[in-house]
Design a protein around this motif. Structure first.
Motif, PDB file in Angstrom:
ATOM      1  N   ALA A 278       0.815  -1.200   0.000  1.00 29.59           N
ATOM      2  CA  ALA A 278       0.000   0.000   0.000  1.00 29.59           C
ATOM      3  C   ALA A 278       0.857   1.260   0.000  1.00 29.59           C
ATOM      4  O   ALA A 278       1.974   1.288   0.533  1.00 29.59           O
ATOM      5  CB  ALA A 278      -0.920   0.009   1.218  1.00 29.59           C
ATOM      6  N   VAL A 279       0.316   2.304  -0.601  1.00 30.69           N
ATOM      7  CA  VAL A 279       0.956   3.613  -0.550  1.00 30.69           C
ATOM      8  C   VAL A 279       0.948   4.121   0.887  1.00 30.69           C
ATOM      9  O   VAL A 279       1.899   4.757   1.337  1.00 30.69           O
ATOM     10  CB  VAL A 279       0.225   4.595  -1.483  1.00 30.69           C
ATOM     11  CG1 VAL A 279       0.807   6.000  -1.355  1.00 30.69           C
ATOM     12  CG2 VAL A 279       0.314   4.118  -2.933  1.00 30.69           C
ATOM     13  N   PHE A 280      -0.126   3.827   1.621  1.00 29.02           N
ATOM     14  CA  PHE A 280      -0.238   4.199   3.026  1.00 29.02           C
ATOM     15  C   PHE A 280      -0.122   2.918   3.861  1.00 29.02           C
ATOM     16  O   PHE A 280      -1.135   2.266   4.135  1.00 29.02           O
ATOM     17  CB  PHE A 280      -1.573   4.892   3.302  1.00 29.02           C
ATOM     18  CG  PHE A 280      -1.763   6.164   2.535  1.00 29.02           C
ATOM     19  CD1 PHE A 280      -1.206   7.355   2.970  1.00 29.02           C
ATOM     20  CD2 PHE A 280      -2.498   6.179   1.355  1.00 29.02           C
ATOM     21  CE1 PHE A 280      -1.379   8.526   2.263  1.00 29.02           C
ATOM     22  CE2 PHE A 280      -2.670   7.343   0.641  1.00 29.02           C
ATOM     23  CZ  PHE A 280      -2.111   8.519   1.091  1.00 29.02           C
ATOM     24  N   PRO A 281       1.073   2.513   4.244  1.00 31.59           N
ATOM     25  CA  PRO A 281       1.232   1.241   4.968  1.00 31.59           C
ATOM     26  C   PRO A 281       0.618   1.319   6.355  1.00 31.59           C
ATOM     27  O   PRO A 281       0.444   2.391   6.933  1.00 31.59           O
ATOM     28  CB  PRO A 281       2.744   1.058   5.036  1.00 31.59           C
ATOM     29  CG  PRO A 281       3.294   2.443   4.931  1.00 31.59           C
ATOM     30  CD  PRO A 281       2.363   3.199   4.038  1.00 31.59           C
ATOM     31  N   CYS A 282       0.286   0.142   6.873  1.00 31.59           N
ATOM     32  CA  CYS A 282      -0.307   0.053   8.197  1.00 31.59           C
ATOM     33  C   CYS A 282       0.760   0.256   9.258  1.00 31.59           C
ATOM     34  O   CYS A 282       1.847  -0.316   9.174  1.00 31.59           O
ATOM     35  CB  CYS A 282      -0.980  -1.301   8.372  1.00 31.59           C
ATOM     36  SG  CYS A 282      -1.930  -1.473   9.893  1.00 31.59           S
ATOM     37  N   GLY A 283       0.490   1.081  10.259  1.00 33.98           N
ATOM     38  CA  GLY A 283       1.425   1.328  11.343  1.00 33.98           C
ATOM     39  C   GLY A 283       1.130   0.433  12.522  1.00 33.98           C
ATOM     40  O   GLY A 283       0.592  -0.660  12.381  1.00 33.98           O
ATOM     41  N   PRO A 284       1.481   0.882  13.740  1.00 38.65           N
ATOM     42  CA  PRO A 284       1.173   0.080  14.936  1.00 38.65           C
ATOM     43  C   PRO A 284      -0.323  -0.170  15.093  1.00 38.65           C
ATOM     44  O   PRO A 284      -0.721  -1.173  15.663  1.00 38.65           O
ATOM     45  CB  PRO A 284       1.724   0.943  16.085  1.00 38.65           C
ATOM     46  CG  PRO A 284       2.757   1.808  15.438  1.00 38.65           C
ATOM     47  CD  PRO A 284       2.262   2.085  14.062  1.00 38.65           C
ATOM     48  N   ARG A 285      -1.133   0.748  14.609  1.00 38.67           N
ATOM     49  CA  ARG A 285      -2.588   0.589  14.605  1.00 38.67           C
ATOM     50  C   ARG A 285      -3.110   1.014  13.236  1.00 38.67           C
ATOM     51  O   ARG A 285      -2.477   1.807  12.542  1.00 38.67           O
ATOM     52  CB  ARG A 285      -3.237   1.450  15.695  1.00 38.67           C
ATOM     53  CG  ARG A 285      -2.972   0.980  17.110  1.00 38.67           C
ATOM     54  CD  ARG A 285      -3.658   1.891  18.117  1.00 38.67           C
ATOM     55  NE  ARG A 285      -5.079   2.027  17.847  1.00 38.67           N
ATOM     56  CZ  ARG A 285      -6.005   1.163  18.259  1.00 38.67           C
ATOM     57  NH1 ARG A 285      -5.645   0.094  18.947  1.00 38.67           N
ATOM     58  NH2 ARG A 285      -7.278   1.344  17.992  1.00 38.67           N
ATOM     59  N   PRO A 286      -4.276   0.490  12.824  1.00 42.92           N
ATOM     60  CA  PRO A 286      -4.853   0.928  11.548  1.00 42.92           C
ATOM     61  C   PRO A 286      -5.136   2.425  11.577  1.00 42.92           C
ATOM     62  O   PRO A 286      -5.539   2.981  12.607  1.00 42.92           O
ATOM     63  CB  PRO A 286      -6.159   0.125  11.461  1.00 42.92           C
ATOM     64  CG  PRO A 286      -5.996  -1.017  12.390  1.00 42.92           C
ATOM     65  CD  PRO A 286      -5.114  -0.526  13.489  1.00 42.92           C
ATOM     66  N   HIS A 287      -4.915   3.081  10.470  1.00 38.72           N
ATOM     67  CA  HIS A 287      -5.233   4.508  10.385  1.00 38.72           C
ATOM     68  C   HIS A 287      -6.073   4.755   9.144  1.00 38.72           C
ATOM     69  O   HIS A 287      -6.195   3.892   8.256  1.00 38.72           O
ATOM     70  CB  HIS A 287      -3.959   5.359  10.391  1.00 38.72           C
ATOM     71  CG  HIS A 287      -3.022   5.077   9.260  1.00 38.72           C
ATOM     72  ND1 HIS A 287      -3.022   5.809   8.097  1.00 38.72           N
ATOM     73  CD2 HIS A 287      -2.069   4.131   9.106  1.00 38.72           C
ATOM     74  CE1 HIS A 287      -2.094   5.339   7.283  1.00 38.72           C
ATOM     75  NE2 HIS A 287      -1.496   4.325   7.874  1.00 38.72           N
ATOM     76  N   LEU A 288      -6.657   5.939   9.053  1.00 32.36           N
ATOM     77  CA  LEU A 288      -7.696   6.210   8.068  1.00 32.36           C
ATOM     78  C   LEU A 288      -7.211   6.029   6.637  1.00 32.36           C
ATOM     79  O   LEU A 288      -7.882   5.372   5.830  1.00 32.36           O
ATOM     80  CB  LEU A 288      -8.234   7.635   8.273  1.00 32.36           C
ATOM     81  CG  LEU A 288      -9.371   8.058   7.333  1.00 32.36           C
ATOM     82  CD1 LEU A 288     -10.594   7.173   7.546  1.00 32.36           C
ATOM     83  CD2 LEU A 288      -9.745   9.523   7.561  1.00 32.36           C
ATOM     84  N   ASP A 289      -6.064   6.590   6.287  1.00 34.48           N
ATOM     85  CA  ASP A 289      -5.604   6.512   4.903  1.00 34.48           C
ATOM     86  C   ASP A 289      -5.357   5.068   4.480  1.00 34.48           C
ATOM     87  O   ASP A 289      -5.676   4.677   3.356  1.00 34.48           O
ATOM     88  CB  ASP A 289      -4.331   7.345   4.730  1.00 34.48           C
ATOM     89  CG  ASP A 289      -4.560   8.818   4.976  1.00 34.48           C
ATOM     90  OD1 ASP A 289      -5.662   9.286   4.656  1.00 34.48           O
ATOM     91  OD2 ASP A 289      -3.658   9.493   5.500  1.00 34.48           O
ATOM     92  N   HIS A 290      -4.764   4.271   5.359  1.00 33.43           N
ATOM     93  CA  HIS A 290      -4.508   2.869   5.034  1.00 33.43           C
ATOM     94  C   HIS A 290      -5.820   2.127   4.789  1.00 33.43           C
ATOM     95  O   HIS A 290      -5.934   1.329   3.847  1.00 33.43           O
ATOM     96  CB  HIS A 290      -3.714   2.207   6.158  1.00 33.43           C
ATOM     97  CG  HIS A 290      -3.532   0.733   5.971  1.00 33.43           C
ATOM     98  ND1 HIS A 290      -2.631   0.209   5.076  1.00 33.43           N
ATOM     99  CD2 HIS A 290      -4.146  -0.325   6.557  1.00 33.43           C
ATOM    100  CE1 HIS A 290      -2.691  -1.116   5.110  1.00 33.43           C
ATOM    101  NE2 HIS A 290      -3.596  -1.458   6.002  1.00 33.43           N
ATOM    102  N   LEU A 291      -6.805   2.362   5.646  1.00 35.31           N
ATOM    103  CA  LEU A 291      -8.093   1.694   5.480  1.00 35.31           C
ATOM    104  C   LEU A 291      -8.799   2.139   4.207  1.00 35.31           C
ATOM    105  O   LEU A 291      -9.364   1.313   3.477  1.00 35.31           O
ATOM    106  CB  LEU A 291      -8.982   1.969   6.692  1.00 35.31           C
ATOM    107  CG  LEU A 291      -9.007   0.930   7.823  1.00 35.31           C
ATOM    108  CD1 LEU A 291      -9.591  -0.388   7.341  1.00 35.31           C
ATOM    109  CD2 LEU A 291      -7.647   0.713   8.416  1.00 35.31           C
ATOM    110  N   LEU A 292      -8.785   3.442   3.917  1.00 33.90           N
ATOM    111  CA  LEU A 292      -9.459   3.935   2.711  1.00 33.90           C
ATOM    112  C   LEU A 292      -8.824   3.349   1.455  1.00 33.90           C
ATOM    113  O   LEU A 292      -9.524   2.968   0.508  1.00 33.90           O
ATOM    114  CB  LEU A 292      -9.407   5.465   2.677  1.00 33.90           C
ATOM    115  CG  LEU A 292     -10.227   6.194   3.741  1.00 33.90           C
ATOM    116  CD1 LEU A 292     -10.029   7.702   3.620  1.00 33.90           C
ATOM    117  CD2 LEU A 292     -11.709   5.850   3.626  1.00 33.90           C
ATOM    118  N   GLU A 293      -7.490   3.281   1.435  1.00 36.09           N
ATOM    119  CA  GLU A 293      -6.821   2.670   0.288  1.00 36.09           C
ATOM    120  C   GLU A 293      -7.186   1.192   0.168  1.00 36.09           C
ATOM    121  O   GLU A 293      -7.485   0.694  -0.925  1.00 36.09           O
ATOM    122  CB  GLU A 293      -5.306   2.827   0.423  1.00 36.09           C
ATOM    123  CG  GLU A 293      -4.537   2.194  -0.726  1.00 36.09           C
ATOM    124  CD  GLU A 293      -3.032   2.294  -0.543  1.00 36.09           C
ATOM    125  OE1 GLU A 293      -2.304   1.827  -1.448  1.00 36.09           O
ATOM    126  OE2 GLU A 293      -2.587   2.831   0.480  1.00 36.09           O
TER     127      GLU A 293
END
Length: 408
Positions: A278-293
């Motif tokens: 993903a362009v917006f990789p998942c961090g320690p917790r899910p975040h909005l940009d990663h989920l939307l992508e």
């Protein structure tokens, strides 16, 4: 004699906005500059026309295209639906001349609503989505805040900053789902105040003090609406059911196999990070940009457990569905979950069916306890006896109940 302007208009060719007669343009109150960027002085000109009236005299120059569309689609004939302009707490509001409340499409948006909507649009554009704002979906007869067309899916993004009736949320979800859109709702309300969003696929982000932070913060961590899984031996504490029962058999005795359990363990995201490009990789917790992508590209899917819909990784979706039941249709449909008979025995369930068919020819040959013929009769196998009815002690599994709800 020249016909009035309202008789010449075809409301089906517009986008459900407000028609400004002197300028001959459609105003869309939720878009910047009302969707008329090439006319920056339009608002001052409209104010000078006094559409809100002065000294009891009103200049009728605003038409409600949404109401006129409804009249046309219902065969009621053409008729003008005039509007006025008044100042609201968040800006100018287009209200009906007869005093009716304005349509949500004709009300101004809060700065927070605009910021979250722009965050969604910006994220989807950066991952290759064809994004449009406030575009009417003809089959749904709705205008979602954002529509993104990806390589596989068309996703409709809705932002819900204020609390509304759950029935309105379900109706909007059902309409957009029938139009072929996968819908994701976003709110900045905390997890304790989003019960009205539980029946639809939703994501909750933190409530920030300044709306501009929704556009500048690199990560908006998800507070509710998404979860991952970890594999544990049967008997693990299940966050979704609050018990240690087997998620497959629903019995208290562990079956001994490994199952996927929902978890907030940060280590469970390591597999998600390692598998994603993903362009917006998942961090320690899910975040909005990663989920939307992930939602746009199909790597996160909605799953319904009991009366709540949650986004889960697509890699786990098939196994979770196989163990616990549920379908995408059930998660995206927006219908309220029926709670009747969730703890009945199978024999009690069959007893109710037999009672409803008491006029059947074979009714006199059925057991009064569970509606089955006694073991050993023709066509009936001999089964282990239970203490209540001396027939099968089988309970209804959760996946069987979910299938019944989906077919209802």
């Amino acid at each position: 004699m020249t016909q009035p302007v309202w008789q010449q208009l075809d409301p089906l060719t517009f986008n459900d906005g407000v028609y400004y007669v002197p300028a001959g343009v459609e105003l869309q109150p939720r878009l910047p500059d009302w969707g008329q960027r090439n006319q920056p002085a339009l608002r001052e000109r409209l104010a000078n026309n006094r559409p809100h009236g002065i000294r009891g005299q009103k200049l009728l120059c605003l038409l409600c295209l949404l109401c006129m569309r409804h009249r046309s689609q219902n065969g009621l004939g053409r008729s003008p639906v005039w509007m006025t302009l008044v100042e609201g707490p968040y800006g100018p509001v287009f209200r009906h001349e007869d005093g009716r409340s304005p349509h949500p499409e004709h009300e101004p948006e809060t700065d927070t609503h605009k910021a979250l909507k722009e965050r969604k649009a910006r994220t989807w554009r950066s991952v290759g989505g064809d994004v449009k704002l406030e575009v009417r979906r003809p089959r749904a007869r709705r205008r979602p805040d954002v529509v993104a067309v990806g390589p596989v899916l068309t996703v409709a993004g809705e932002v819900q900053h204020s609390k509304v009736a759950p029935g309105d949320i379900r109706a909007r979800q059902k309409a957009l789902h029938k139009a072929g859109d996968r819908v994701v709702w976003t709110t900045n309300r905390n997890a304790d105040n989003i019960a009205f969003l539980h029946p639809v696929p939703h994501l909750s982000v933190p409530a920030l003090s300044d709306y501009r932070l929704y556009l500048t913060e690199p990560r908006l961590e998800i507070g509710a609406g998404a979860i991952t899984f970890e594999a544990q031996r049967c008997g693990w504490a299940d966050l979704w059911t609050g018990t240690n029962r087997c998620p497959v058999t629903r019995r208290a005795v562990p079956c001994g196999r490994l199952h996927l359990y929902p978890t907030f363990n940060p280590r469970s995201y390591s597999r998600e990070k390692a598998a994603t490009t993903a362009v917006f990789p998942c961090g320690p917790r899910p975040h909005l940009d990663h989920l939307l992508e992930g939602i746009l590209h199909g790597s996160w899917l909605p799953y319904r457990h009991r009366d709540r819909v949650t986004w889960i990784p697509a890699a786990s979706h098939m196994e979770v569905v196989a163990e616990r039941g549920g379908t995408l249709e059930l998660a995206e449909g927006g219908s309220a979950l029926r709670r009747d008979r969730t703890n009945e025995r199978a024999c009690e369930r069959r007893a109710g069916a037999v009672a409803a068919q008491s006029e059947a020819p074979e009714a006199e040959n059925l057991s009064s306890c569970c509606g089955e013929k006694p073991p050993g009769r023709a066509g009936q196998p001999v089964v282990p006896a239970c203490q209540l009815c001396r027939h099968s002690p089988t309970y209804y599994r959760r996946d069987e109940l979910d299938r019944e709800v989906a077919q209802a």
